[in-house]
Scaffold this motif. Structure first.
Motif, PDB file in Angstrom:
ATOM      1  N   ILE A  53      10.231   7.162  -2.315  1.00 23.25           N
ATOM      2  CA  ILE A  53      10.666   7.169  -1.101  1.00 23.25           C
ATOM      3  C   ILE A  53       9.508   7.443   0.205  1.00 23.25           C
ATOM      4  O   ILE A  53       8.706   8.260  -0.028  1.00 23.25           O
ATOM      5  N   ALA A  54       9.610   6.486   1.237  1.00 25.91           N
ATOM      6  CA  ALA A  54       8.632   6.667   2.139  1.00 25.91           C
ATOM      7  C   ALA A  54       9.305   6.709   3.511  1.00 25.91           C
ATOM      8  O   ALA A  54      10.462   6.436   3.667  1.00 25.91           O
ATOM      9  N   SER A  55       8.766   7.842   4.330  1.00 26.11           N
ATOM     10  CA  SER A  55       9.125   8.166   5.533  1.00 26.11           C
ATOM     11  C   SER A  55       8.276   7.219   6.643  1.00 26.11           C
ATOM     12  O   SER A  55       7.075   6.937   6.303  1.00 26.11           O
ATOM     13  N   LYS A  56       8.966   7.143   7.589  1.00 27.80           N
ATOM     14  CA  LYS A  56       8.032   6.335   8.718  1.00 27.80           C
ATOM     15  C   LYS A  56       6.854   6.931   9.154  1.00 27.80           C
ATOM     16  O   LYS A  56       6.793   8.235   9.269  1.00 27.80           O
ATOM     17  N   SER A  57       5.550   6.141   9.438  1.00 27.50           N
ATOM     18  CA  SER A  57       4.289   6.739   9.774  1.00 27.50           C
ATOM     19  C   SER A  57       4.401   7.326  11.201  1.00 27.50           C
ATOM     20  O   SER A  57       5.526   6.863  12.057  1.00 27.50           O
ATOM     21  N   GLN A  58       3.635   8.203  11.632  1.00 28.86           N
ATOM     22  CA  GLN A  58       3.583   8.844  13.005  1.00 28.86           C
ATOM     23  C   GLN A  58       3.066   8.065  13.929  1.00 28.86           C
ATOM     24  O   GLN A  58       2.863   8.425  15.182  1.00 28.86           O
ATOM     25  N   ASP A  59       2.244   6.736  13.674  1.00 32.59           N
ATOM     26  CA  ASP A  59       1.492   5.956  14.608  1.00 32.59           C
ATOM     27  C   ASP A  59       2.529   4.939  15.283  1.00 32.59           C
ATOM     28  O   ASP A  59       3.889   5.035  15.065  1.00 32.59           O
ATOM     29  N   ALA A  60       1.993   4.089  15.835  1.00 33.31           N
ATOM     30  CA  ALA A  60       2.834   3.173  17.082  1.00 33.31           C
ATOM     31  C   ALA A  60       3.642   2.196  16.188  1.00 33.31           C
ATOM     32  O   ALA A  60       4.513   1.693  16.669  1.00 33.31           O
ATOM     33  N   ARG A  61       3.067   1.781  14.932  1.00 31.77           N
ATOM     34  CA  ARG A  61       3.760   0.986  14.035  1.00 31.77           C
ATOM     35  C   ARG A  61       5.127   1.450  13.464  1.00 31.77           C
ATOM     36  O   ARG A  61       6.028   0.719  12.903  1.00 31.77           O
ATOM     37  N   ARG A  62       5.124   2.571  13.163  1.00 24.56           N
ATOM     38  CA  ARG A  62       6.237   3.376  12.571  1.00 24.56           C
ATOM     39  C   ARG A  62       6.252   2.781  11.187  1.00 24.56           C
ATOM     40  O   ARG A  62       7.640   2.448  10.678  1.00 24.56           O
ATOM     41  N   ALA A  63       5.372   2.228  10.464  1.00 25.80           N
ATOM     42  CA  ALA A  63       5.299   1.530   8.956  1.00 25.80           C
ATOM     43  C   ALA A  63       5.966   2.602   8.049  1.00 25.80           C
ATOM     44  O   ALA A  63       5.574   3.889   7.951  1.00 25.80           O
ATOM     45  N   LEU A  64       6.552   2.004   7.191  1.00 25.57           N
ATOM     46  CA  LEU A  64       6.687   2.825   5.692  1.00 25.57           C
ATOM     47  C   LEU A  64       6.040   2.636   4.765  1.00 25.57           C
ATOM     48  O   LEU A  64       5.852   1.351   4.405  1.00 25.57           O
ATOM     49  N   VAL A  65       4.969   3.312   4.215  1.00 22.27           N
ATOM     50  CA  VAL A  65       3.667   2.837   3.436  1.00 22.27           C
ATOM     51  C   VAL A  65       4.047   3.366   2.072  1.00 22.27           C
ATOM     52  O   VAL A  65       4.307   4.421   1.823  1.00 22.27           O
ATOM     53  N   TRP A  66       4.218   2.115   1.012  1.00 20.55           N
ATOM     54  CA  TRP A  66       4.223   2.562  -0.380  1.00 20.55           C
ATOM     55  C   TRP A  66       3.255   2.362  -1.149  1.00 20.55           C
ATOM     56  O   TRP A  66       2.696   3.029  -1.956  1.00 20.55           O
ATOM     57  N   ASN A  67       2.200   1.589  -0.816  1.00 17.58           N
ATOM     58  CA  ASN A  67       1.174   1.380  -1.692  1.00 17.58           C
ATOM     59  C   ASN A  67       1.544   1.232  -3.203  1.00 17.58           C
ATOM     60  O   ASN A  67       0.728   1.837  -3.902  1.00 17.58           O
ATOM     61  N   PHE A  68       2.792   0.504  -3.410  1.00 19.64           N
ATOM     62  CA  PHE A  68       3.303   0.729  -4.823  1.00 19.64           C
ATOM     63  C   PHE A  68       2.690  -0.457  -5.623  1.00 19.64           C
ATOM     64  O   PHE A  68       2.581  -1.604  -5.555  1.00 19.64           O
ATOM     65  N   PRO A  69       1.915  -0.198  -6.707  1.00 20.54           N
ATOM     66  CA  PRO A  69       1.318  -0.931  -7.471  1.00 20.54           C
ATOM     67  C   PRO A  69       2.267  -1.940  -8.629  1.00 20.54           C
ATOM     68  O   PRO A  69       3.088  -1.620  -8.764  1.00 20.54           O
ATOM     69  N   MET A  70       1.694  -3.065  -8.659  1.00 19.65           N
ATOM     70  CA  MET A  70       2.302  -3.858  -9.550  1.00 19.65           C
ATOM     71  C   MET A  70       1.194  -4.711 -10.201  1.00 19.65           C
ATOM     72  O   MET A  70       0.058  -5.096 -10.117  1.00 19.65           O
ATOM     73  N   ASP A  71       1.537  -4.995 -11.776  1.00 17.55           N
ATOM     74  CA  ASP A  71       0.430  -5.533 -12.489  1.00 17.55           C
ATOM     75  C   ASP A  71       1.291  -6.247 -13.899  1.00 17.55           C
ATOM     76  O   ASP A  71       1.947  -5.412 -14.545  1.00 17.55           O
TER      77      ASP A  71
END
Length: 183
Positions: A53-71
Motif C-alpha cells: 500500500i502506498a500513500s501520496k507523496s508530500q511533493d507537488a505531484r502527490r504521487a503514489l510510489v510503488w516501484n513494484f518489480p515485475m520479471d
C-alpha cells in the motif's frame, strides 16, 4: 552437424510498476497479471503480483510510489496472442473495504524506444453499450494514471523471420506529463 534453427523464441520482460496519480484517492495498492495467447508459455518469473500500500507523496505531484518489480520470461512459436499486462488498482472505501479504483491493460512493447502514452477508458467494441448480456450496468470514468517501466528483450525472433528492430527495448507506459511538470 549443422545447428537446427529454433522453433521457439523468447520474450524476457522486467521492469516495475513505478507510480500512480489518483487525485481523489490515497492508500492504494496494485495487482498485475499477464494475459497471453495459447501458443505462449511462461518459462521463468511471476505471472502475477500484488504491491504494498502506498500513500501520496508530500511533493507537488502527490504521487503514489510503488516501484513494484515485475520479471517474467515467455516462450512462443509465433507472435499471435502477444502478452498483455493487466493492472488493477485498489484502495479503501469510506467503510474500510478494498474496492477497485482503476484498471487497464496494455501489450508488452516489442519495438525499441521510450513511450509516454495515455488513453481514456473506451470500449474496444462500441456495440457493447447496446448489449445487456453479462452485465448489469457499466460506468466508465478516468480516475488516475499509472506509470509502468518495461525492459524487454526478444531472442530468436529474427531466426523465425520476424523483424523486431534492435534486441533491447525499453518503454514507459503512462500519461503524457502535464505541461510544466518535468519527468
Amino acid at each position: 552437424m549443422a545447428a537446427a534453427s529454433p522453433s521457439v523464441f523468447l520474450l524476457m520482460v522486467n521492469g516495475q510498476v513505478e507510480s500512480a496519480q489518483f487525485p481523489e484517492y490515497d492508500d492504494l495498492y496494485c495487482k498485475y497479471c499477464f494475459v497471453y495467447g495459447q501458443d505462449w508459455a511462461p518459462t521463468a518469473g511471476l505471472e502475477e503480483g500484488i504491491s504494498q500500500i502506498a500513500s501520496k507523496s508530500q511533493d507537488a505531484r502527490r504521487a503514489l510510489v510503488w516501484n513494484f518489480p515485475m520479471d517474467i520470461t515467455f516462450k512462443s512459436t509465433n507472435p499471435y496472442g502477444w502478452p498483455q499486462i493487466v493492472l488493477s488498482v485498489y484502495g479503501p472505501d469510506v467503510f474500510g473495504n478494498d474496492v477497485v479504483r482503476g484498471y487497464g491493460a496494455v501489450h508488452v512493447p516489442f519495438s525499441p524506444g521510450r513511450w509516454f502514452m495515455g488513453r481514456r477508458p473506451e470500449y474496444t467494441d462500441p456495440k457493447v453499450v447496446a448489449q445487456g448480456e453479462g452485465r448489469e450496468v457499466t460506468r466508465v470514468c478516468s480516475q488516475g494514471f499509472v506509470t509502468l517501466l518495461f525492459n524487454v528483450v526478444t531472442k530468436d525472433m529474427r531466426k523465425l523471420g520476424y523483424d523486431t528492430g534492435p534486441a533491447d527495448t525499453q518503454g514507459v507506459l503512462g500519461p503524457s506529463p502535464p505541461q510544466g511538470i518535468p519527468r
